[in-house]
Write a protein that holds these residues in place. Sequence first.
Motif, mmCIF file in Angstrom:
data_model
loop_
_atom_site.group_PDB
_atom_site.id
_atom_site.type_symbol
_atom_site.label_atom_id
_atom_site.label_comp_id
_atom_site.label_asym_id
_atom_site.label_seq_id
_atom_site.Cartn_x
_atom_site.Cartn_y
_atom_site.Cartn_z
ATOM 1 N N UNK A 178 0.825 -1.208 0.000
ATOM 2 C CA UNK A 178 0.000 0.000 0.000
ATOM 3 C C UNK A 178 0.857 1.254 0.000
ATOM 4 N N UNK A 179 0.456 2.298 -0.738
ATOM 5 C CA UNK A 179 1.251 3.530 -0.790
ATOM 6 C C UNK A 179 0.996 4.446 0.401
ATOM 7 N N UNK A 180 2.007 5.175 0.790
ATOM 8 C CA UNK A 180 1.836 6.226 1.802
ATOM 9 C C UNK A 180 1.524 7.516 1.062
ATOM 10 N N UNK A 181 0.330 7.581 0.522
ATOM 11 C CA UNK A 181 -0.064 8.680 -0.352
ATOM 12 C C UNK A 181 -1.559 8.897 -0.227
ATOM 13 N N UNK A 182 -2.059 10.087 -0.637
ATOM 14 C CA UNK A 182 -3.507 10.314 -0.620
ATOM 15 C C UNK A 182 -4.199 9.430 -1.642
ATOM 16 N N UNK A 183 -5.472 9.170 -1.385
ATOM 17 C CA UNK A 183 -6.239 8.397 -2.347
ATOM 18 C C UNK A 183 -7.432 7.703 -1.726
ATOM 19 N N UNK A 184 -7.989 6.785 -2.486
ATOM 20 C CA UNK A 184 -9.175 6.027 -2.099
ATOM 21 C C UNK A 184 -8.829 4.547 -2.081
ATOM 22 N N UNK A 185 -9.275 3.840 -1.051
ATOM 23 C CA UNK A 185 -9.056 2.395 -0.970
ATOM 24 C C UNK A 185 -10.405 1.693 -0.946
ATOM 25 N N UNK A 186 -10.401 0.445 -1.423
ATOM 26 C CA UNK A 186 -11.638 -0.333 -1.512
ATOM 27 C C UNK A 186 -11.410 -1.718 -0.934
ATOM 28 N N UNK A 187 -12.359 -2.178 -0.112
ATOM 29 C CA UNK A 187 -12.329 -3.523 0.467
ATOM 30 C C UNK A 187 -13.335 -4.392 -0.283
ATOM 31 N N UNK A 188 -12.896 -5.593 -0.674
ATOM 32 C CA UNK A 188 -13.765 -6.525 -1.386
ATOM 33 C C UNK A 188 -13.890 -7.814 -0.589
ATOM 34 N N UNK A 189 -15.072 -8.443 -0.680
ATOM 35 C CA UNK A 189 -15.315 -9.703 -0.009
ATOM 36 C C UNK A 189 -15.347 -10.853 -0.991
ATOM 37 N N UNK A 190 -15.991 -11.941 -0.588
ATOM 38 C CA UNK A 190 -16.108 -13.102 -1.463
ATOM 39 C C UNK A 190 -16.872 -12.725 -2.723
ATOM 40 N N UNK A 191 -16.498 -13.379 -3.837
ATOM 41 C CA UNK A 191 -17.088 -13.104 -5.150
ATOM 42 C C UNK A 191 -16.885 -11.658 -5.566
ATOM 43 N N UNK A 192 -15.846 -11.033 -4.996
ATOM 44 C CA UNK A 192 -15.466 -9.656 -5.326
ATOM 45 C C UNK A 192 -16.590 -8.653 -5.060
ATOM 46 N N UNK A 193 -17.395 -8.918 -4.039
ATOM 47 C CA UNK A 193 -18.431 -7.963 -3.629
ATOM 48 C C UNK A 193 -17.749 -6.782 -2.937
ATOM 49 N N UNK A 194 -18.096 -5.570 -3.341
ATOM 50 C CA UNK A 194 -17.502 -4.379 -2.744
ATOM 51 C C UNK A 194 -18.081 -4.149 -1.354
ATOM 52 N N UNK A 195 -17.212 -4.168 -0.343
ATOM 53 C CA UNK A 195 -17.648 -4.015 1.044
ATOM 54 C C UNK A 195 -17.589 -2.564 1.514
ATOM 55 N N UNK A 196 -16.523 -1.856 1.141
ATOM 56 C CA UNK A 196 -16.295 -0.551 1.768
ATOM 57 C C UNK A 196 -15.395 0.296 0.874
ATOM 58 N N UNK A 197 -15.687 1.587 0.836
ATOM 59 C CA UNK A 197 -14.839 2.571 0.159
ATOM 60 C C UNK A 197 -14.455 3.634 1.177
ATOM 61 N N UNK A 198 -13.171 3.941 1.266
ATOM 62 C CA UNK A 198 -12.703 4.975 2.190
ATOM 63 C C UNK A 198 -11.644 5.833 1.535
ATOM 64 N N UNK A 199 -11.313 6.934 2.171
ATOM 65 C CA UNK A 199 -10.273 7.822 1.634
ATOM 66 C C UNK A 199 -9.317 8.192 2.751
ATOM 67 N N UNK A 200 -8.132 8.625 2.378
ATOM 68 C CA UNK A 200 -7.157 9.077 3.371
ATOM 69 C C UNK A 200 -6.072 9.882 2.680
#
Length: 485
Positions: free
Chosen positions: A205-227
């Motif tokens: 993972x980069x130490x940089x600004x941006x958006x990250x996404x968590x995926x579950x089984x079958x590539x279901x999108x669980x969560x979107x966050x920013x930092x």
Amino acid sequence: MSETVAFLDSATFAFLDLETTGGNAMHDRITEIGIRFWRNGEVVDEWQTLLNPETQISSFIERLTGINNDMVADAPRFAEIADTLREKLKDTVFVAHNARFDYGFIKAEFRRLGQAFSSRVLCTVKLSRRLYPEFRRHNMDALIARHGLPDVQRHRAMGDVTAMQAFFEASLQDKGAEQVEAAVRHLLRRPSVPSHLPPDILETLPQAPGVYRFYGENDVLLYVGKSTNILQRVASHFSGDHNSHRGVRMSQSLRRVDWTETAGELGALLLELHQIKTLNPLYNRRSRAAKTLVSIELTHNDAGYLQARLVREIEPHRLGDYFGLFRSIRDAERALKGIAAKNDLCNKLLGLEPEGEGPCFQRTLGRCKGACEDDEDVTRYNLRMQIGFHNLRLTTWPWQGPVGVVEHNRERDRTDILVIYNWMHIATLHDESDLQDLSLGGQSVTFDLDSYKLVVKALMGRDGRSRRIVELPAVSTPDILIPDG
């Protein structure tokens, strides 16, 4: 003796297993604790106890563990053994299979007592993944079968502790002390990572600004966050996911992480907002795009009094003529009632009562000064109206046309130029020379309440003064559409 195995020789490993009333550390409770203390190849102590969970054990859990309500009725409560447990675990390595579960329950029990608890944590699932990456399954039953471990009473604390210890000792014999030592040191120095993710995920993972996404089984999108620091924020998710049932469930479901870098915070905020609204991740609590937007417009009636009316069609080029943006008529009426109460305004002129002969109902209660009967000075009433609605006035777009908001990250050598018009994000470019050829004519974007609030704050607030803004020609502008359901 090699210095590389000095830790295995000196550290005390507390192999610990819990039985509980369920899988939610926020609501379920511990029914049994078993610990075996191991140092330098020898068991130096062990301790176990049933616990009264102060709640009923379900029939499902009784069948799974063999622990029933009668068995724990006279057992101590966690509060009675908390000091003993803390002392026993002091200066040890907390070892558990799927340690996130056990560690989360222990922390939750101490938290109920108003106490903090922390320890170095070693997960034997992750240890198995690191030492035996060629195998797909690393649950306890798989380890018992794979390594020929002794049969134990599964789903009882000391039975699972015995299996864990046997796996650890089998790994030492199979891989050698130096390799196990290296794996243990690596896992202990790293932030905790959910067991279904690659152990080295944080290293990518980069130490940089941006958006990250968590995926579950079958590539279901669980969560979107920013930092502003993707690595740091994702690591904080992993280290703190035992603090809520929602976090535990998301952690258990997590299978993949990906991300998109941005040059700065505003770009990350806008991308996060867009992806939450368009991709509908399961665990985000922020609102989706509104199907309609309602605002308030003030006009003069025949007697010269300002009156309010709800409007759905908003002209983006004159936002300053509107007051508030609401997701429903109900929300707008609630705001009108609050303004009326605070400023002694007339409910009829605010559209909260039907027009007709006679005073408004608030007049009969002494909360309206008579504008509904043309009894109040027009200037004074209109002044109160303007004061009451002042904080709701929308901010008019202050530039002639679109602008490019420039964000540059020197460390990553990345530039983002966020093209924004009427508070809406239209496009992102990466070179200012591209602005000269940019044509926005014929494009359209839907006006969005959350984007409006976000961009107004970013550009008109204190931080906005330090942003570099490039004005673009007004001759080629996109159409801003208003949600109309």
